[in-house]
Design a protein around this motif. Sequence first.
Motif, PDB file in Angstrom:
ATOM      1  N   TRP A   3       0.877  -1.165   0.000  1.00 16.21           N
ATOM      2  CA  TRP A   3       0.000   0.000   0.000  1.00 16.21           C
ATOM      3  C   TRP A   3       0.909   1.207   0.000  1.00 16.21           C
ATOM      4  CZ3 TRP A   3      -0.324   4.332   3.024  1.00 16.21           C
ATOM      5  CH2 TRP A   3      -1.461   5.139   2.860  1.00 16.21           C
ATOM      6  N   GLY A   4       0.608   2.170  -0.845  1.00 11.03           N
ATOM      7  CA  GLY A   4       1.407   3.377  -0.875  1.00 11.03           C
ATOM      8  C   GLY A   4       0.545   4.577  -1.202  1.00 11.03           C
ATOM      9  N   CYS A   5       1.070   5.749  -0.921  1.00 12.75           N
ATOM     10  CA  CYS A   5       0.356   6.975  -1.267  1.00 12.75           C
ATOM     11  C   CYS A   5       1.353   8.017  -1.729  1.00 12.75           C
ATOM     12  CB  CYS A   5      -0.483   7.479  -0.111  1.00 12.75           C
ATOM     13  SG  CYS A   5       0.463   8.016   1.324  1.00 12.75           S
ATOM     14  N   PHE A   6       0.857   8.988  -2.473  1.00 15.00           N
ATOM     15  CA  PHE A   6       1.701  10.063  -2.968  1.00 15.00           C
ATOM     16  C   PHE A   6       0.853  11.291  -3.214  1.00 15.00           C
ATOM     17  CE2 PHE A   6      -0.025   8.270  -6.783  1.00 15.00           C
ATOM     18  CZ  PHE A   6      -0.169   9.336  -7.663  1.00 15.00           C
ATOM     19  N   ALA A   7       1.533  12.401  -3.371  1.00 13.06           N
ATOM     20  CA  ALA A   7       0.903  13.675  -3.722  1.00 13.06           C
ATOM     21  C   ALA A   7       1.858  14.369  -4.678  1.00 13.06           C
ATOM     22  CB  ALA A   7       0.653  14.512  -2.468  1.00 13.06           C
ATOM     23  N   ALA A   8       1.493  15.542  -5.120  1.00 14.69           N
ATOM     24  CA  ALA A   8       2.334  16.270  -6.064  1.00 14.69           C
ATOM     25  C   ALA A   8       3.738  16.491  -5.511  1.00 14.69           C
ATOM     26  CB  ALA A   8       1.688  17.609  -6.407  1.00 14.69           C
ATOM     27  N   GLY A   9       3.865  16.605  -4.197  1.00 14.55           N
ATOM     28  CA  GLY A   9       5.149  16.884  -3.571  1.00 14.55           C
ATOM     29  C   GLY A   9       6.032  15.682  -3.327  1.00 14.55           C
ATOM     30  N   GLY A  10       5.585  14.491  -3.648  1.00 16.64           N
ATOM     31  CA  GLY A  10       6.410  13.305  -3.442  1.00 16.64           C
ATOM     32  C   GLY A  10       5.614  12.135  -2.915  1.00 16.64           C
ATOM     33  N   THR A  11       6.339  11.168  -2.379  1.00 16.40           N
ATOM     34  CA  THR A  11       5.703   9.947  -1.889  1.00 16.40           C
ATOM     35  C   THR A  11       5.497   9.997  -0.383  1.00 16.40           C
ATOM     36  OG1 THR A  11       7.862   8.876  -1.703  1.00 16.40           O
ATOM     37  CG2 THR A  11       6.613   8.471  -3.721  1.00 16.40           C
ATOM     38  N   GLY A  12       4.422   9.351   0.035  1.00 19.44           N
ATOM     39  CA  GLY A  12       4.165   9.144   1.455  1.00 19.44           C
ATOM     40  C   GLY A  12       4.645   7.756   1.815  1.00 19.44           C
ATOM     41  N   ALA A  13       3.949   7.128   2.707  1.00 15.10           N
ATOM     42  CA  ALA A  13       4.340   5.810   3.192  1.00 15.10           C
ATOM     43  C   ALA A  13       4.205   4.746   2.110  1.00 15.10           C
ATOM     44  CB  ALA A  13       3.467   5.421   4.386  1.00 15.10           C
ATOM     45  N   LEU A  14       5.035   3.717   2.243  1.00 17.52           N
ATOM     46  CA  LEU A  14       4.896   2.485   1.477  1.00 17.52           C
ATOM     47  C   LEU A  14       4.864   1.388   2.523  1.00 17.52           C
ATOM     48  CD1 LEU A  14       4.825   1.223  -1.384  1.00 17.52           C
ATOM     49  CD2 LEU A  14       7.275   0.797  -1.100  1.00 17.52           C
ATOM     50  N   HIS A  15       3.777   0.629   2.543  1.00 14.46           N
ATOM     51  CA  HIS A  15       3.553  -0.354   3.604  1.00 14.46           C
ATOM     52  C   HIS A  15       3.394  -1.737   3.005  1.00 14.46           C
ATOM     53  CE1 HIS A  15       2.056  -2.081   7.331  1.00 14.46           C
ATOM     54  NE2 HIS A  15       1.029  -2.558   6.654  1.00 14.46           N
ATOM     55  N   LYS A  16       4.164  -2.690   3.537  1.00 14.86           N
ATOM     56  CA  LYS A  16       4.054  -4.085   3.099  1.00 14.86           C
ATOM     57  C   LYS A  16       2.891  -4.745   3.828  1.00 14.86           C
ATOM     58  CE  LYS A  16       6.800  -7.360   4.607  1.00 14.86           C
ATOM     59  NZ  LYS A  16       7.909  -8.276   4.872  1.00 14.86           N
ATOM     60  N   ILE A  17       2.052  -5.442   3.065  1.00 12.42           N
ATOM     61  CA  ILE A  17       0.902  -6.140   3.627  1.00 12.42           C
ATOM     62  C   ILE A  17       1.225  -7.628   3.669  1.00 12.42           C
ATOM     63  CG2 ILE A  17      -1.530  -6.727   3.257  1.00 12.42           C
ATOM     64  CD1 ILE A  17      -1.549  -3.950   1.643  1.00 12.42           C
ATOM     65  N   ASN A  18       1.160  -8.186   4.859  1.00 14.13           N
ATOM     66  CA  ASN A  18       1.416  -9.614   5.011  1.00 14.13           C
ATOM     67  C   ASN A  18       0.100 -10.371   4.986  1.00 14.13           C
ATOM     68  OD1 ASN A  18       4.286  -9.421   5.421  1.00 14.13           O
ATOM     69  ND2 ASN A  18       3.825  -8.566   7.423  1.00 14.13           N
ATOM     70  N   GLY A  19       0.054 -11.446   4.248  1.00 12.22           N
ATOM     71  CA  GLY A  19      -1.141 -12.278   4.215  1.00 12.22           C
ATOM     72  C   GLY A  19      -2.238 -11.686   3.355  1.00 12.22           C
TER      73      GLY A  19
END
Length: 120
Positions: A3-19
Amino acid sequence: MLWGCFAAGGTGALHKINGIMRMENYVDIFKQHLKTSVRKLKLGRKWVFQMDNDPMHTSKVVAKWLKDNKVKVLEWPSQSPDLTPIEHFWAELKKRVRVRRPTNLTQLHQLCQEEWAKFT
């Protein structure tokens, strides 16, 4: 799965989902990463969250959390994958990571994090 998110200013978190991803997991990701990402990206108070119409995204549990936390969600047409900007990020991330040839899941996750952080 990531799961990840971004905006015009760059990237937010990137989260690994287990299962297997469940609605409750999606809400947990919001709790852990959405507001943190908003602060990191310096979006202030007038930001709008965009997600596609995946049934998990539009579930009552998720909708309630978003409403309770005053997250404004952009209305989005059904079955519009070409219009979802994150899909282009995922394609580019896959390309960048593939070139680096990870040999195990731990390395794959680390390379995804490194490449995600490079997006501007």
